[in-house]
Design an enzyme around this catalytic site. Structure first.
Site, PDB file in Angstrom:
ATOM      1  N   GLY A   1      -9.878  -8.313   0.360  1.00 46.98           N
ATOM      2  CA  GLY A   1      -8.802  -8.835   1.205  1.00 46.98           C
ATOM      3  C   GLY A   1      -8.325 -10.235   0.872  1.00 46.98           C
ATOM      4  O   GLY A   1      -7.161 -10.449   0.528  1.00 46.98           O
TER       5      GLY A   1
ATOM      6  N   GLY B   1     -13.305  -2.817   0.764  1.00 44.95           N
ATOM      7  CA  GLY B   1     -14.655  -2.259   0.926  1.00 44.95           C
ATOM      8  C   GLY B   1     -14.999  -1.246  -0.157  1.00 44.95           C
ATOM      9  O   GLY B   1     -16.116  -1.235  -0.671  1.00 44.95           O
TER      10      GLY B   1
ATOM     11  N   LYS C   1     -19.839 -16.217   2.772  1.00 44.35           N
ATOM     12  CA  LYS C   1     -21.276 -16.041   3.007  1.00 44.35           C
ATOM     13  C   LYS C   1     -21.974 -15.195   1.953  1.00 44.35           C
ATOM     14  O   LYS C   1     -21.464 -14.142   1.564  1.00 44.35           O
ATOM     15  CB  LYS C   1     -21.483 -15.364   4.357  1.00 44.35           C
ATOM     16  CG  LYS C   1     -21.156 -16.251   5.522  1.00 44.35           C
ATOM     17  CD  LYS C   1     -21.450 -15.542   6.820  1.00 44.35           C
ATOM     18  CE  LYS C   1     -21.319 -16.470   8.000  1.00 44.35           C
ATOM     19  NZ  LYS C   1     -21.504 -15.765   9.247  1.00 44.35           N
TER      20      LYS C   1
ATOM     21  N   ARG D   1       0.830  -1.222   0.000  1.00 44.23           N
ATOM     22  CA  ARG D   1       0.000   0.000   0.000  1.00 44.23           C
ATOM     23  C   ARG D   1       0.854   1.258   0.000  1.00 44.23           C
ATOM     24  O   ARG D   1       0.481   2.268  -0.587  1.00 44.23           O
ATOM     25  CB  ARG D   1      -0.945   0.012   1.203  1.00 44.23           C
ATOM     26  CG  ARG D   1      -2.171  -0.826   0.956  1.00 44.23           C
ATOM     27  CD  ARG D   1      -3.268  -0.496   1.928  1.00 44.23           C
ATOM     28  NE  ARG D   1      -4.537  -0.995   1.431  1.00 44.23           N
ATOM     29  CZ  ARG D   1      -5.533  -1.382   2.193  1.00 44.23           C
ATOM     30  NH1 ARG D   1      -5.425  -1.327   3.500  1.00 44.23           N
ATOM     31  NH2 ARG D   1      -6.664  -1.805   1.655  1.00 44.23           N
TER      32      ARG D   1
END
Ligand code: AMP
Length: 381
Positions: free
Chosen positions: A339, A362, A191, A35
């Site tokens: 991620g 996100g 999920k 990053r």
């Protein structure tokens, strides 16, 4: 059109840049500098144009108002001073940053300050006072409405996007707004519920949808297959059916099963019609995995988020490994984010061959879902 840094005069201007330097740390040491390196082009450009560079970022999730030394940006200031080959002054609060004399100064973790995560305008004003120009380059945090990502823009006179932010938006726009067809999305992971908005949004945008991992299990259950003790969400069956009604969802006909999700579990290949009551599906089967590259080879655009199986355990990693390699080899435009997806790409050494790897988990997902980000209207001319 994004307002970009290269259209502004920076000589002797204080250029306040919000970066996402939220790197993984262990015992005060930076574990992965990716990053930081993705943030360097904007910093170097501002310096080369004669700007006075003021940097800010968050790190982890400290309690507001608490200076948690484990989450100090001090190691990042040291690392930045090495790669930039100049001193980087670490400032403990916005008042100190406003007075800083060094050519490059870094503010302490913005999440140490009360009002950062609640987008307090008073704090935003203190940030804004540290720069003549505000540059948003923290794509990974751009889905948040925080004082250093949104509020500061609302009170700064001049705002623009940095190079990383520009690249991210360009790649996502290319994949979503003017994609080369056919468009394939691959959504894996645990999920359906955590990715329902993503799946629902993609269902109207792509030609085909591959689902993997626990998500595939829920879709298989929705089709009436017995899936034993597999991870799945009974409460998401209706949603899975609604998605299947909108888009072609590709599911495996063979899978890898075991009695437990452990490193010592014995894997068995099973037809999807033959999963036993005490078995769980942990990866895609060999027939599916053999066929997968031929499908991926023919796509125009591919979006990927989430593993196809429990890739952290070798006997359940084949599906994700072959997927990553096939995406790396495909001639269509490929974009990956999130991620676990980045961890899988690194594990299977495909980093250099995927067209665009998003730094934003996100934010990557939020942009696909909503087609925008909270700060984007202010960065658009
Ligand atoms: P997510 O954060 O939703 O992308 O989920 C990633 C996690 O899903 C990884 O840690 C995988 O090990 C896990 N996973 C993938 N496939 C399965 C599966 N079939 N059963 C249980 N967990 C899975």
């Amino acid at each position: 059109m994004l307002k970009t840094l290269d259209t502004l005069t920076l000589v002797d201007k204080k250029v306040l840049i919000r970066l996402d330097l939220n790197v993984p740390m262990q015992a005060g040491k930076i574990k992965n500098t990716e990053r930081i390196h993705r943030a360097l082009p904007t910093i170097r450009y501002a310096l080369a144009q004669g700007g006075i560079v003021r940097l800010m970022s968050h790190l982890g999730r400290p309690q507001p108002g608490e200076m948690n030394p484990d989450l100090s940006l001090a190691p990042i200031a040291t690392y930045l001073s090495q790669v930039l080959a100049c001193p980087v002054q670490l400032c403990s609060d916005p008042a100190e940053l406003a007075q800083a004399t060094a050519r490059v100064a870094l503010l302490e973790n913005v999440r140490f300050f009360h009002g950062e995560t609640t987008n307090d305008l008073n704090l935003a004003q203190q940030y804004a006072a540290c720069g003549d120009i505000f540059v948003m380059d923290a794509f990974g945090t751009a889905h948040r409405q925080h004082a250093s990502t949104l509020g500061v823009m609302q009170v700064s006179e001049q705002v623009c996007a940095g190079f990383l932010f520009q690249d991210e938006i360009k790649a996502l726009t290319q994949a979503l707004q003017s994609p080369k067809t056919p468009v394939l999305a691959v959504v894996g992971g645990a999920k359906v519920s955590t990715k329902l908005t993503l799946l629902t949004s993609l269902a109207t945008k792509v030609d085909q949808l591959i689902v993997g991992g626990g998500i595939a299990n829920t879709f298989l259950a929705a089709q009436g297959y017995a899936i034993g003790t597999s991870l799945y969400e009974p409460s998401m069956i209706t949603e899975a059916r609604a998605i299947m009604a909108k888009v072609e969802v590709i599911l495996p006909r063979d899978v890898v099963v075991a009695s437990a999700c452990t490193a010592t579990a014995t894997a068995r290949v099973s037809s999807i019609t033959d999963v036993q009551a005490d078995e769980m599906i942990l990866d895609m089967g060999p027939e599916y995995i053999k066929w997968l590259p031929s499908l991926i080879q023919s796509v125009g655009t591919l979006l990927w988020n989430g593993p196809l199986g429990v890739f952290e355990i070798p006997q359940f990693a084949d599906g994700t490994r072959v997927l990553a390699k096939a995406i790396a080899a495909c001639s269509g435009f490929s974009i990956a984010g999130g991620g676990d997806t980045l961890a899988a790409i690194a594990q299977f050494k495909c980093t250099n061959d995927i067209d665009y790897i998003s730094t934003g988990g996100g934010a990557f997902l939020a942009f696909i879902e909503q087609g925008t980000l909270p700060c984007l209207p202010m960065l658009t001319a």
